[in-house]
Motif scaffolding. Structure first.
Motif, short mmCIF file in Angstrom:
data_model
loop_
_atom_site.label_atom_id
_atom_site.label_comp_id
_atom_site.label_asym_id
_atom_site.label_seq_id
_atom_site.Cartn_x
_atom_site.Cartn_y
_atom_site.Cartn_z
N ALA A 1 -8.69 -0.37 13.86
CA ALA A 1 -7.66 -0.65 12.85
C ALA A 1 -7.51 -2.16 12.66
O ALA A 1 -7.40 -2.64 11.52
CB ALA A 1 -6.34 -0.02 13.27
N LEU B 1 -10.20 1.82 7.91
CA LEU B 1 -9.11 2.63 7.35
C LEU B 1 -9.13 4.07 7.86
O LEU B 1 -8.11 4.71 8.00
CB LEU B 1 -9.22 2.66 5.82
CG LEU B 1 -9.07 1.33 5.08
CD1 LEU B 1 -9.37 1.52 3.60
CD2 LEU B 1 -7.67 0.77 5.28
N GLN B 2 -10.35 4.57 8.10
CA GLN B 2 -10.48 5.99 8.40
C GLN B 2 -11.33 6.22 9.63
O GLN B 2 -12.31 5.51 9.84
CB GLN B 2 -11.14 6.72 7.22
CG GLN B 2 -10.46 6.47 5.89
CD GLN B 2 -10.84 7.48 4.81
OE1 GLN B 2 -11.92 8.03 4.85
NE2 GLN B 2 -9.93 7.69 3.87
N ARG C 1 -3.53 7.79 14.62
CA ARG C 1 -2.39 7.65 13.71
C ARG C 1 -1.48 6.49 14.14
O ARG C 1 -0.96 5.75 13.30
CB ARG C 1 -1.61 8.96 13.62
CG ARG C 1 -2.31 10.05 12.82
CD ARG C 1 -2.61 9.63 11.38
NE ARG C 1 -1.43 9.16 10.66
CZ ARG C 1 -0.67 9.90 9.87
NH1 ARG C 1 -0.97 11.16 9.67
NH2 ARG C 1 0.37 9.37 9.24
N ALA D 1 -2.39 3.84 15.49
CA ALA D 1 -3.06 2.59 15.11
C ALA D 1 -3.04 2.39 13.58
O ALA D 1 -3.41 1.32 13.10
CB ALA D 1 -4.50 2.60 15.62
N GLY D 2 -2.63 3.41 12.83
CA GLY D 2 -2.56 3.29 11.37
C GLY D 2 -3.79 3.81 10.65
O GLY D 2 -3.99 3.51 9.48
N LEU D 3 -4.61 4.59 11.35
CA LEU D 3 -5.83 5.10 10.73
C LEU D 3 -5.61 6.48 10.09
O LEU D 3 -4.73 7.23 10.52
CB LEU D 3 -6.94 5.24 11.78
CG LEU D 3 -7.40 3.96 12.48
CD1 LEU D 3 -8.30 4.30 13.67
CD2 LEU D 3 -8.14 3.06 11.50
N TYR D 4 -6.41 6.78 9.09
CA TYR D 4 -6.47 8.11 8.49
C TYR D 4 -7.40 8.93 9.37
O TYR D 4 -8.54 8.53 9.63
CB TYR D 4 -7.02 7.99 7.07
CG TYR D 4 -7.18 9.28 6.30
CD1 TYR D 4 -6.18 9.70 5.43
CD2 TYR D 4 -8.33 10.05 6.41
CE1 TYR D 4 -6.33 10.86 4.68
CE2 TYR D 4 -8.48 11.22 5.68
CZ TYR D 4 -7.48 11.62 4.81
OH TYR D 4 -7.63 12.77 4.08
N ALA D 5 -6.91 10.08 9.85
CA ALA D 5 -7.69 10.84 10.84
C ALA D 5 -8.25 12.11 10.24
O ALA D 5 -7.53 12.95 9.72
CB ALA D 5 -6.80 11.17 12.03
N ASP E 1 -4.95 14.25 9.36
CA ASP E 1 -4.83 14.18 7.90
C ASP E 1 -5.70 15.20 7.18
O ASP E 1 -5.33 15.73 6.15
CB ASP E 1 -5.25 12.79 7.40
CG ASP E 1 -4.19 11.75 7.69
OD1 ASP E 1 -3.11 11.85 7.11
OD2 ASP E 1 -4.44 10.83 8.50
N HIS E 2 -6.88 15.42 7.73
CA HIS E 2 -7.88 16.15 6.95
C HIS E 2 -8.80 16.93 7.88
O HIS E 2 -9.18 16.46 8.95
CB HIS E 2 -8.69 15.13 6.13
CG HIS E 2 -9.87 15.71 5.43
ND1 HIS E 2 -11.15 15.26 5.64
CD2 HIS E 2 -9.99 16.71 4.51
CE1 HIS E 2 -12.00 15.95 4.88
NE2 HIS E 2 -11.32 16.82 4.19
N MET F 1 -2.53 21.18 5.33
CA MET F 1 -3.37 20.03 5.70
C MET F 1 -4.49 19.94 4.67
O MET F 1 -4.86 20.93 4.05
CB MET F 1 -3.99 20.25 7.09
CG MET F 1 -2.97 20.32 8.21
SD MET F 1 -3.72 21.03 9.69
CE MET F 1 -4.50 19.59 10.36
N GLY F 2 -5.05 18.74 4.49
CA GLY F 2 -6.17 18.57 3.58
C GLY F 2 -7.37 19.36 4.09
O GLY F 2 -7.68 19.30 5.28
#
Lengths: 93, 375
Positions: free
Chosen positions: B52, B57-58, B80, B82-86, B109-110, B147-148
């Motif tokens: 991060a 970002l991901q 999460r 750390a601010g990441l998209y998981a 997230d997905h 969820m995505g």
């Protein structure tokens, strides 16, 4: 491209969210991609909360950008929301 | 190099090489990492924080089967925090609703769920296991939790005939996104490539099915199609360019610019146990080796497309032309393109003889090489 109904209420689709406010560059995070958001696009996305209607988003941004032509603001927003919907970043409730 | 090096955007975290499936095209290397050499929870948590800070970002949690790691929920929480998209890239087993709830609460997230076929029988033949019913349940559970969801159908000559049924299945399940991704010819898939590559005719038929699906499903399901690059005129921008966008970590912490880079001779990779991600990204020999344009052969360096495909895939250049510093042989401008065309001609001939024998006595079972499991 789909054209959003002015009475529908857009919200971010499952798997899509805004990056945290602590980061300087806000992005729309979505599966396998991230969309950089500048001033107006961020203001639109922040209003895609399932409460604002498309019509309300248009009116609020027309006020904020009062120097721009209102029709142009509206068509830009509808185009942007329609594209994001086709990318499955938005649901229209 | 003159242009500044961009920061990475995606971390691919291969948590483990353990997997309940044995797919004949597995993208894992032929040499699998043993369980006792996998990174600890603490090291992964540190690395996710470093990622991060580096601007990533991901994070894609993958494997092997990432669900084989009992600490997966903790790792999602760490990402999460750390601010990441998981994102989780998974076969969907072993998983029950209780564990899915834990992953969802941790902020996953997905969910990308793989399918090996449209039907139970064909999926079992490819994966060497019975998994289809479980996958259908998992897809339903993920949708219920909002969820995505992406469905990922892995396709090749053996199951391309089921493409219409796959589209139908995706439509029934109703994810936000579906990928129909042809196998990429590395690792186990390279070993089995003569059995997996579609013919040109099959590929053309599939493009039409996908075009119709895109049109019909627009606004409901986003449809993506990844075609085998052997049929392309120009190479793919492998990993978005070497050391340009993606950083991949193997289960033991070795950092690679792409999934298959460990097949390249003479390469050594740094490990996150000894170096920070920042040092690895900006300073390691391996990430600099094919970054930018300095390494490029004349053909690529003077080509207008060099900023689009970055010379193509280094592993493919090595696997096909035995020179990882050459132009990707897929490129129609390359003198090595004949190597690819020869493979495609063999595939056509083989498919024709398969079709001829299929009507008379039953065709012999394909001599697959099923993916093994790490010791």
């Amino acid at each position: 491209m789909s054209t959003p109904d002015l009475n529908s209420r857009p919200r971010l689709a499952p798997g899509c969210r805004l990056s945290e406010t602590s980061k300087p560059q806000r992005v729309l995070l979505m599966p396998e991609r991230a969309l950089r958001l500048n001033g107006p696009s961020l203001e639109i996305i922040e209003r895609c909360d399932g409460n604002h209607t498309v019509g309300q988003i248009v009116t609020e941004l027309q006020k904020r950008y009062s120097k721009a032509q209102p029709e142009k603001v509206e068509s830009d927003i509808l185009g942007y929301l329609g594209r994001l919907h086709d990318q499955r970043a938005l649901d229209f409730d | 190099m003159s242009t500044p090096v961009p920061n990475p955007l995606v971390l691919v975290a291969e948590l483990t090489h353990r997997c309940p499936l044995h797919c004949v095209y597995c993208s894992n290397p032929l040499e699998l990492t043993k369980r006792e050499n996998e990174l600890s929870t603490e090291t992964w948590a540190r690395v996710l924080g470093e990622a991060a800070e580096l601007g990533i970002l991901q994070v894609d949690f993958t494997g092997g089967e990432p669900l084989a790691r009992p600490d997966l929920t903790q790792l999602v929480s760490a990402a999460r925090a750390a601010g990441l998209y998981a994102s989780l890239i998974t076969s969907g087993l072993p998983l029950d609703e209780k564990r899915l709830d834990a992953l969802s609460s941790a902020g996953l997230d997905h969910f990308q769920l793989s399918f090996q076929g449209a039907h139970r029988e064909s999926a079992a033949k490819i994966s060497g296991t019975e998994t289809h019913a479980q996958k259908l349940s998992v897809a339903r559970w993920v949708k219920q939790r909002r969820m995505g969801l992406t469905l990922n159908f892995v396709i090749h000559r053996e199951n391309l005939g089921e493409l219409k049924d796959m589209v139908r299945l995706a439509e029934e399940i109703g994810p936000e996104r579906v990928e129909f991704a042809h196998v990429q010819y590395y690792g186990w898939a390279f070993k089995n490539r003569m059995k997996l590559l579609p013919t040109r005719e099959q590929l053309a038929g599939s493009l039409e099915i996908i075009r119709q699906a895109e049109e019909r499903l627009r606004g409901r399901i986003r449809v993506e199609y990844v075609v085998p690059d052997y049929y392309a005129k120009y190479p793919k921008a492998c990993m978005g360019g070497w050391g340009r966008k993606v950083l991949l970590l193997k289960p033991d912490g070795d950092a690679l610019p792409c999934h298959a880079a460990n097949v390249l001779p003479g390469m050594t990779f740094e490990n996150v146990s000894r170096r920070s991600l920042r040092q690895i990204w900006y300073e390691s020999d391996s990430f600099q080796k094919y970054r930018g344009e300095g390494w490029m052969p004349e053909l690529c360096r003077t080509c207008d497309r060099r900023g689009q495909d970055f010379g193509g895939c280094r592993c493919q250049a090595f696997l096909l032309a035995h020179d990882s510093g050459s132009t990707d042989p897929v490129c129609s401008k390359s003198s090595q393109r004949v190597l690819v065309d020869a493979i495609l001609a063999d595939v056509d001939a083989m498919a024709r003889s398969e079709a001829a024998t299929a009507v008379s006595p039953p065709a012999p079972a394909p001599d697959w090489v099923y993916r093994a499991n790490p010791r």
